[in-house]
Design a protein around this motif. Structure first.
Motif, PDB file in Angstrom:
ATOM      1  N   MET A   1       0.928  -1.250  -0.028  1.00  0.00           N
ATOM      2  CA  MET A   1       0.298  -0.001   0.266  1.00  0.00           C
ATOM      3  C   MET A   1       0.704   1.519   0.172  1.00  0.00           C
ATOM      4  O   MET A   1       1.403   1.381   0.924  1.00  0.00           O
ATOM      5  N   THR A   2      -0.137   2.044  -1.279  1.00  0.00           N
ATOM      6  CA  THR A   2       1.538   3.497  -1.070  1.00  0.00           C
ATOM      7  C   THR A   2       0.912   4.434  -0.100  1.00  0.00           C
ATOM      8  O   THR A   2      -0.599   4.496   0.510  1.00  0.00           O
ATOM      9  N   GLN A   3       1.477   5.417   0.544  1.00  0.00           N
ATOM     10  CA  GLN A   3       0.437   6.424   0.888  1.00  0.00           C
ATOM     11  C   GLN A   3      -0.321   7.135   0.233  1.00  0.00           C
ATOM     12  O   GLN A   3      -1.312   7.810   1.308  1.00  0.00           O
ATOM     13  N   ALA A   4      -1.088   7.528  -0.356  1.00  0.00           N
ATOM     14  CA  ALA A   4      -1.702   7.994  -1.359  1.00  0.00           C
ATOM     15  C   ALA A   4      -3.009   7.151  -1.077  1.00  0.00           C
ATOM     16  O   ALA A   4      -4.430   7.309  -1.513  1.00  0.00           O
ATOM     17  N   GLU A   5      -2.526   6.180  -0.952  1.00  0.00           N
ATOM     18  CA  GLU A   5      -4.047   4.605  -1.116  1.00  0.00           C
ATOM     19  C   GLU A   5      -4.199   4.856   0.172  1.00  0.00           C
ATOM     20  O   GLU A   5      -5.385   4.699   0.513  1.00  0.00           O
ATOM     21  N   LEU A   6      -2.876   4.970   1.410  1.00  0.00           N
ATOM     22  CA  LEU A   6      -4.117   5.231   2.816  1.00  0.00           C
ATOM     23  C   LEU A   6      -4.753   6.706   3.133  1.00  0.00           C
ATOM     24  O   LEU A   6      -5.783   6.091   3.415  1.00  0.00           O
TER      25      LEU A   6
ATOM     26  N   PHE B   1       4.583   9.482   8.149  1.00  0.00           N
ATOM     27  CA  PHE B   1       5.067   9.278   8.138  1.00  0.00           C
ATOM     28  C   PHE B   1       6.191   9.680  10.141  1.00  0.00           C
ATOM     29  O   PHE B   1       6.235  11.252   9.481  1.00  0.00           O
ATOM     30  N   VAL B   2       6.237   8.999   9.879  1.00  0.00           N
ATOM     31  CA  VAL B   2       7.274   8.790  11.166  1.00  0.00           C
ATOM     32  C   VAL B   2       9.146   8.479  11.118  1.00  0.00           C
ATOM     33  O   VAL B   2       9.195   9.172  11.841  1.00  0.00           O
ATOM     34  N   ASN B   3       8.953   7.042  10.691  1.00  0.00           N
ATOM     35  CA  ASN B   3      10.291   6.797   9.633  1.00  0.00           C
ATOM     36  C   ASN B   3      10.408   5.617   9.242  1.00  0.00           C
ATOM     37  O   ASN B   3       9.132   4.999   9.295  1.00  0.00           O
TER      38      ASN B   3
ATOM     39  N   GLU C   1      10.907  -1.202   1.824  1.00  0.00           N
ATOM     40  CA  GLU C   1      10.524  -0.062   1.627  1.00  0.00           C
ATOM     41  C   GLU C   1       9.977  -0.438   3.673  1.00  0.00           C
ATOM     42  O   GLU C   1       8.383  -1.285   2.935  1.00  0.00           O
ATOM     43  N   ILE C   2      10.085  -0.195   4.454  1.00  0.00           N
ATOM     44  CA  ILE C   2       9.023  -0.007   5.222  1.00  0.00           C
ATOM     45  C   ILE C   2       9.053   1.333   6.169  1.00  0.00           C
ATOM     46  O   ILE C   2       9.851   1.082   6.938  1.00  0.00           O
TER      47      ILE C   2
ATOM     48  N   LEU D   1       3.596   0.363   6.849  1.00  0.00           N
ATOM     49  CA  LEU D   1       3.603   0.313   5.537  1.00  0.00           C
ATOM     50  C   LEU D   1       4.517  -0.566   4.456  1.00  0.00           C
ATOM     51  O   LEU D   1       5.996  -0.138   4.512  1.00  0.00           O
ATOM     52  N   ILE D   2       4.731  -1.009   4.156  1.00  0.00           N
ATOM     53  CA  ILE D   2       5.551  -2.028   3.312  1.00  0.00           C
ATOM     54  C   ILE D   2       5.078  -2.335   1.689  1.00  0.00           C
ATOM     55  O   ILE D   2       4.808  -2.733   1.422  1.00  0.00           O
ATOM     56  N   GLY D   3       6.810  -1.631   1.266  1.00  0.00           N
ATOM     57  CA  GLY D   3       6.330  -2.145  -0.060  1.00  0.00           C
ATOM     58  C   GLY D   3       5.969  -1.280  -0.871  1.00  0.00           C
ATOM     59  O   GLY D   3       6.241  -0.775  -1.757  1.00  0.00           O
ATOM     60  N   GLY D   4       5.446   0.521   0.028  1.00  0.00           N
ATOM     61  CA  GLY D   4       4.787   0.905  -0.432  1.00  0.00           C
ATOM     62  C   GLY D   4       5.864   2.708  -1.382  1.00  0.00           C
ATOM     63  O   GLY D   4       5.436   3.148  -1.280  1.00  0.00           O
TER      64      GLY D   4
END
Length: 111
Positions: A1-6, A40-42, A55-56, A108-111
């Motif tokens: 899932m991407t940030q835009a999808e979130l 986004f936190v880290n 990417e996590i 989010l993994i792989g986004g």
């Protein structure tokens, strides 16, 4: 899932959503609670051999309410469950703002 999808998924709860914070101006006032912010936190990427393989991204989803609102919390939690995003949850009362803050921590993994 991407940030835009979130972002789109959180909007589908019917609550106002913004990244970080709402911009508050005369032309575009910030909404009253309940509302959601997220950020986004880290990162905690899977790394090996001097390379980032997966990417996590760790995010915080923050629900703000004037009173304790179990139905608003349920909307957010149901959406996270629907998306199969495990979460941890903490809450606090912010006296200076007179609001409840419920924080959901997700990855989010792989986004």
């Amino acid at each position: 899932m991407t940030q835009a999808e979130l972002f789109q998924a959180l909007k589908s709860t019917g609550l106002p959503v913004a990244y970080g914070e709402f911009e508050d101006s005369k032309e575009n006032p910030a909404p009253p609670p309940p509302f959601i912010t997220y950020q986004f936190v880290n990162g905690n990427d899977l790394r090996a051999d001097n390379h980032n393989y997966i990417e996590i991204s760790n995010f915080q989803i923050e629900l703000y309410t004037k009173l304790k609102e179990p139905l608003a919390e349920k909307k957010v939690q149901d959406k996270l469950k629907e998306l199969r995003l495990p979460y941890s949850k903490v809450e606090a009362y912010i006296e200076s703002e007179k609001v409840w803050q419920i924080i959901y921590e997700i990855q989010l993994i792989g986004g």
